[in-house]
Design a protein around this motif. Structure first.
Motif, PDB file in Angstrom:
ATOM      1  N   GLN A 103       0.856  -1.269  -0.156  1.00 38.95           N
ATOM      2  CA  GLN A 103      -0.074  -0.058   0.038  1.00 38.95           C
ATOM      3  C   GLN A 103       0.888   1.167  -0.141  1.00 38.95           C
ATOM      4  N   PRO A 104       0.552   2.227  -0.974  1.00 37.17           N
ATOM      5  CA  PRO A 104       1.622   3.373  -0.876  1.00 37.17           C
ATOM      6  C   PRO A 104       1.354   4.371   0.273  1.00 37.17           C
ATOM      7  N   ILE A 105       2.352   4.724   0.843  1.00 37.27           N
ATOM      8  CA  ILE A 105       2.753   5.665   2.035  1.00 37.27           C
ATOM      9  C   ILE A 105       3.251   6.999   1.390  1.00 37.27           C
ATOM     10  N   ASN A 106       2.615   8.082   1.614  1.00 36.93           N
ATOM     11  CA  ASN A 106       3.155   9.394   1.273  1.00 36.93           C
ATOM     12  C   ASN A 106       3.585  10.180   2.343  1.00 36.93           C
ATOM     13  N   GLY A 137      -9.044   4.837  11.580  1.00 38.41           N
ATOM     14  CA  GLY A 137      -7.797   5.748  11.480  1.00 38.41           C
ATOM     15  C   GLY A 137      -6.601   5.270  12.627  1.00 38.41           C
ATOM     16  N   ILE A 138      -6.533   3.854  12.539  1.00 40.58           N
ATOM     17  CA  ILE A 138      -5.182   3.235  13.246  1.00 40.58           C
ATOM     18  C   ILE A 138      -4.625   2.193  12.278  1.00 40.58           C
ATOM     19  N   PHE A 139      -3.345   2.288  11.956  1.00 39.60           N
ATOM     20  CA  PHE A 139      -2.495   1.513  10.961  1.00 39.60           C
ATOM     21  C   PHE A 139      -1.904   0.360  11.932  1.00 39.60           C
ATOM     22  N   ALA A 140      -2.356  -0.603  12.201  1.00 41.16           N
ATOM     23  CA  ALA A 140      -1.755  -1.848  12.822  1.00 41.16           C
ATOM     24  C   ALA A 140      -2.196  -3.264  12.397  1.00 41.16           C
ATOM     25  N   PRO A 141      -1.552  -3.395  11.254  1.00 48.51           N
ATOM     26  CA  PRO A 141      -2.017  -4.424  10.259  1.00 48.51           C
ATOM     27  C   PRO A 141      -2.129  -5.797  10.971  1.00 48.51           C
ATOM     28  N   ALA A 142      -2.695  -6.958  10.381  1.00 44.76           N
ATOM     29  CA  ALA A 142      -2.781  -8.331  10.828  1.00 44.76           C
ATOM     30  C   ALA A 142      -1.658  -8.709  10.377  1.00 44.76           C
ATOM     31  N   ILE A 173      -2.915   6.954  12.358  1.00 42.68           N
ATOM     32  CA  ILE A 173      -1.964   6.728  13.418  1.00 42.68           C
ATOM     33  C   ILE A 173      -1.134   5.526  13.191  1.00 42.68           C
ATOM     34  N   ASN A 174       0.241   5.422  12.819  1.00 42.81           N
ATOM     35  CA  ASN A 174       1.175   4.739  12.541  1.00 42.81           C
ATOM     36  C   ASN A 174       1.520   3.923  13.826  1.00 42.81           C
ATOM     37  N   GLY A 199       6.484   8.954  10.141  1.00 39.80           N
ATOM     38  CA  GLY A 199       6.303   9.394  11.303  1.00 39.80           C
ATOM     39  C   GLY A 199       5.178   8.645  12.300  1.00 39.80           C
ATOM     40  N   ALA A 200       4.762   9.387  13.296  1.00 40.53           N
ATOM     41  CA  ALA A 200       3.758   8.845  14.038  1.00 40.53           C
ATOM     42  C   ALA A 200       2.473   8.839  13.233  1.00 40.53           C
ATOM     43  N   THR A 201       2.313   9.665  12.423  1.00 41.12           N
ATOM     44  CA  THR A 201       1.197   9.735  11.755  1.00 41.12           C
ATOM     45  C   THR A 201       1.501   9.769  10.232  1.00 41.12           C
ATOM     46  N   MET A 202       0.651   9.186   9.220  1.00 41.74           N
ATOM     47  CA  MET A 202       1.273   9.382   7.969  1.00 41.74           C
ATOM     48  C   MET A 202      -0.104   9.175   7.076  1.00 41.74           C
TER      49      MET A 202
END
Length: 387
Positions: free
Chosen positions: A25-28, A347-352, A43-44, A32-35
């Motif tokens: 998945q593309p990250i721009n 809004g939380i990114f903590a993937p499986a 929130i990363n 950082g703590a957010t992205m």
């Protein structure tokens, strides 16, 4: 006519059916703590950038200055045209941090493990490896051609029993372990492993990838954390996690490093680490030494999250952890994917994290020094809603 590649589609279909399929998945923007992830601000909680250095202005300035002086690439292996004084400065900084005689920088942590293991042991030798070790340790063991035995996770009693039964049949023996197990968050029993290695005349290799910059009084890693600095062992690690750059290293005796420069194929036959990555890592080491408050903030964030989870989600099945990595298990890959999507939607990114990476599916949460209290509190609120 038979298509020799037809099996690929069948294999992919099997991966899909098991809910093991993965895609990027593309990250721009900066790390950082957010992205911004695929157009959504989140929130990363999935990053290994524990100290928040990957987006630090000082690392970027160091990398830019190195490019201006040395160009973008090293152009060849270190033994040919690829060596720069900058590489040597980084190796000296790593050795100083680890309090070892010397160090050697590789182009990645994976290559450091593959090259070191295959240089140290061969067909007449024996390897014991913790069953939860990183892929690079396991694949290095397989490539070496040595007899390869996995012992139960952190089980010293079983390891001793197996060594007593097999050690005498082999020329050399190498014990492999992560210091911080990245998909669980727990630590290896390092002092006990050193005792076992001494008792059975074994070499011991510790992968400090998730400990360097994070654990120990000065951030030197688990070896420092356990008071094992100066002990006879091999330390491998990466520059790509808490140090915010790219590359790997081996730290140990000067004899070990001299040997690896002549025998480690992934160092001898690989282009040297780029000037930009080398300079960024060197800048990061200086920051780790000069700003212990970053590490203190990281651990404050870890304790804040643990306390909130204990108070508000006491039934959450957290795995034992002594690191900034917290994981909770789920019954299946499908359940983990659903939980990961629910977190993402909020809004939380903590993937499986799913097999075959781990034996049981889970959500992996990693803390950073740059997370704010509000980020952590939102995570707990969302977990309460989906739990």
């Amino acid at each position: 006519m038979t298509d020799p590649y037809a099996w690929l589609e069948h294999s992919l279909a099997t991966i899909h059916r098991a809910d093991w399929y993965r895609s990027v998945q593309p990250i721009n923007g900066r790390p950082g703590a957010t992205m911004i992830l695929a157009g959504q601000e989140v929130i990363n909680f999935a990053s290994n950038d524990y100290l928040g250095l990957a987006g630090d202005e000082r690392l970027m300035a160091a990398a830019t200055a190195a490019i201006a002086q040395f160009g973008t690439g090293s152009t060849g292996s270190r033994l040919l045209s690829g060596h720069r004084q900058l590489h040597r400065e980084l190796e000296e900084a790593i050795a100083s941090t680890k309090q070892t005689e010397d160090a050697l920088v590789f182009s990645s942590g994976y290559l450091a493990n593959l090259g070191t293991i295959t240089a140290l042991v061969g067909k007449r030798d024996l390897i014991f490896s913790d069953q939860y070790n990183h892929s690079s340790l396991k694949n290095g063991a397989i490539l070496s051609g040595a007899a390869f035995v996995e012992y139960p996770h952190c089980d010293i009693a079983v390891l001793k029993t197996q060594l007593s039964q097999q050690r005498q049949n082999y020329r050399r023996c190498l014990i492999l372990t992560d210091s911080v197990f990245s998909m669980d968050g727990d630590l290896c029993p390092m002092p006990a492993l050193l005792d076992v290695a001494d008792e059975f005349n074994c070499m011991l290799l510790i992968d400090e990838a998730h400990a360097t910059g994070v654990l120990g009084k000065t951030g030197a890693g688990c070896v420092e954390h356990f008071g094992c600095t100066g002990k006879q062992l091999i330390q491998v690690g990466t520059l790509s996690k808490a140090l915010g750059s790219l590359g790997g290293y081996v730290a140990g005796s000067s004899t070990l490093i001299d040997f690896l420069q002549n025998r480690a194929p992934t160092w001898i036959y690989t282009t040297g680490l780029s000037p930009a990555d080398t300079a960024a890592a060197l800048a990061a080491i200086k920051i780790v030494q000069q700003e212990p408050q970053r590490r203190a903030q990281l651990w404050q964030n870890v304790h804040h999250l643990k306390n909130l989870l204990q108070e508000q989600l006491p039934n959450l099945k957290l795995l034992p952890s002594e690191s900034p990595i917290l994981c909770f298990q789920l019954s299946s890959a499908t359940d983990a994917l659903i939980a990961g999507k629910q977190l993402r939607d909020a809004g939380i990114f903590a993937p499986a994290i799913r097999p075959p990476t781990v034996p049981t599916s889970r959500i992996r949460i990693s803390l950073m020094a740059t997370h704010e209290a509000a980020h952590i509190e939102k995570l707990v609120t969302v977990l309460k809603d989906i739990n």
